[in-house]
Design an enzyme around this catalytic site. Structure first.
Site, PDB file in Angstrom:
ATOM      1  N   ALA A  69       6.267  -3.456 -11.228  1.00  0.00           N
ATOM      2  CA  ALA A  69       6.352  -4.528 -12.108  1.00  0.00           C
ATOM      3  C   ALA A  69       7.221  -4.821 -13.026  1.00  0.00           C
ATOM      4  CB  ALA A  69       4.991  -4.841 -12.765  1.00  0.00           C
ATOM      5  N   GLY A 111       4.465  -0.969  -8.164  1.00  0.00           N
ATOM      6  CA  GLY A 111       3.754  -1.380  -6.993  1.00  0.00           C
ATOM      7  C   GLY A 111       5.125  -1.689  -6.277  1.00  0.00           C
ATOM      8  N   GLU A 114       3.598   0.558  -3.612  1.00  0.00           N
ATOM      9  CA  GLU A 114       1.997  -0.894  -3.371  1.00  0.00           C
ATOM     10  C   GLU A 114       1.955  -1.488  -1.942  1.00  0.00           C
ATOM     11  OE1 GLU A 114      -0.319   0.549  -7.489  1.00  0.00           O
ATOM     12  OE2 GLU A 114       0.296  -1.169  -7.500  1.00  0.00           O
ATOM     13  N   GLU A 134       3.070   5.247 -11.939  1.00  0.00           N
ATOM     14  CA  GLU A 134       2.596   4.189 -13.218  1.00  0.00           C
ATOM     15  C   GLU A 134       2.117   5.146 -14.413  1.00  0.00           C
ATOM     16  OE1 GLU A 134       2.137   1.579 -10.159  1.00  0.00           O
ATOM     17  OE2 GLU A 134       2.075   3.562 -10.312  1.00  0.00           O
TER      18      GLU A 134
END
Length: 263
Positions: A69, A111, A114, A134
């Site tokens: 992100a 992300g 992910e 994170e």
């Protein structure tokens, strides 16, 4: 192809394959609100188009697949940070009918990791790295990373990654079974295309049915899944569709099958 000009990714179509290249190299391909919503629309277009059978997602440049992100760029337009389909328009896109290959060309953090985990097959450059980092910035891997790493590795090995925010190499990820193949960076996209071509030798209806069974198996016993799978529309469509006749016919005639486009 989407019916708009993407701003934060490049989209190219070659035959039945759509390649989506995250294109924010100045931010190591980190994704902000607008990029996430744009990718959601791109994957929507991919799913709707019967001529497109497989998507390959990669990153621009040789440093990063996706750094996760974008924590610097302010949100715009008053929209939520991700669409209903999740980060990169992919991580919450459940019940996909078509395969997605992640060609990880560099770092895949947060992300970005992910997004790779949400793909069906991961191919990595030998310079790639992965991490659910994170917790190191006061966040958590809430885009499916926690669940998918546990599913892939089991809780003990997953905790070793999740509770440390540790980064791992492409070779480590391959040894863990997350990555299907590690190749020199210069061979990455050709390798991803080789995997796509191998998938396209199979019936699209068979691929859709296989994916549906895999997804429905989650949390169920083998016995339950084997009984329930014949109620899945993708399986019913396969068994009554033209590919189930074309495959055996082509085999008997010693020729390549002519698969029908997916509906």
């Amino acid at each position: 192809m989407p019916d708009f000009a993407p701003e934060f990714c490049d989209v190219a179509v070659d035959g039945h394959v759509m390649t989506i290249t995250l294109n924010r190299p100045e931010r190591r391909n980190a994704l902000h609100t607008d990029a996430n919503h744009e990718l959601g629309a791109v994957f929507d277009a991919f799913e709707r188009n019967p001529e497109l059978w497989i998507a390959v997602i990669t990153g621009a440049g040789d440093k990063a697949f996706c750094a996760g992100a974008d924590l610097v760029t302010a949100p715009s337009g008053g929209r939520p940070p991700v669409p209903e389909s999740g980060f990169a328009g992919l991580v919450s896109r459940f019940n996909r009918r078509k395969p997605v290959i992640a060609a990880v060309n560099g770092m895949a953090m947060g992300g970005g990791f992910e997004t790779a985990l949400a793909s069906d097959i991961v191919i990595a450059a030998d310079t790639a790295s992965f991490g659910l980092t994170e917790p190191r910035v006061g966040l958590a891997a809430l885009g499916g990373g926690i669940q998918r790493v546990v599913e892939e590795l089991g809780p003990k090995r997953a905790h070793a990654l999740l509770l440390t925010g540790r980064k791992i190499t492409a070779q480590d990820a391959h040894a863990m079974g997350i990555v299907a193949e590690v190749v020199p960076a210069g061979d990455l996209m050709a390798t991803a295309r080789r995997w796509a071509d191998e998938i396209m030798e199979c019936s699209p209806a068979s691929i859709a049915a296989t994916k549906a069974v895999v997804q429905s198996f989650d949390g169920h016993s083998v016995e339950h899944s084997m009984k329930d799978m014949f109620h899945l529309p993708e399986v019913r469509s396969l068994l009554t569709g033209p590919d189930a006749r074309e495959g055996p016919t082509a085999f008997a005639q010693k020729r390549k099958p002519n698969w029908a486009n997916p509906a």
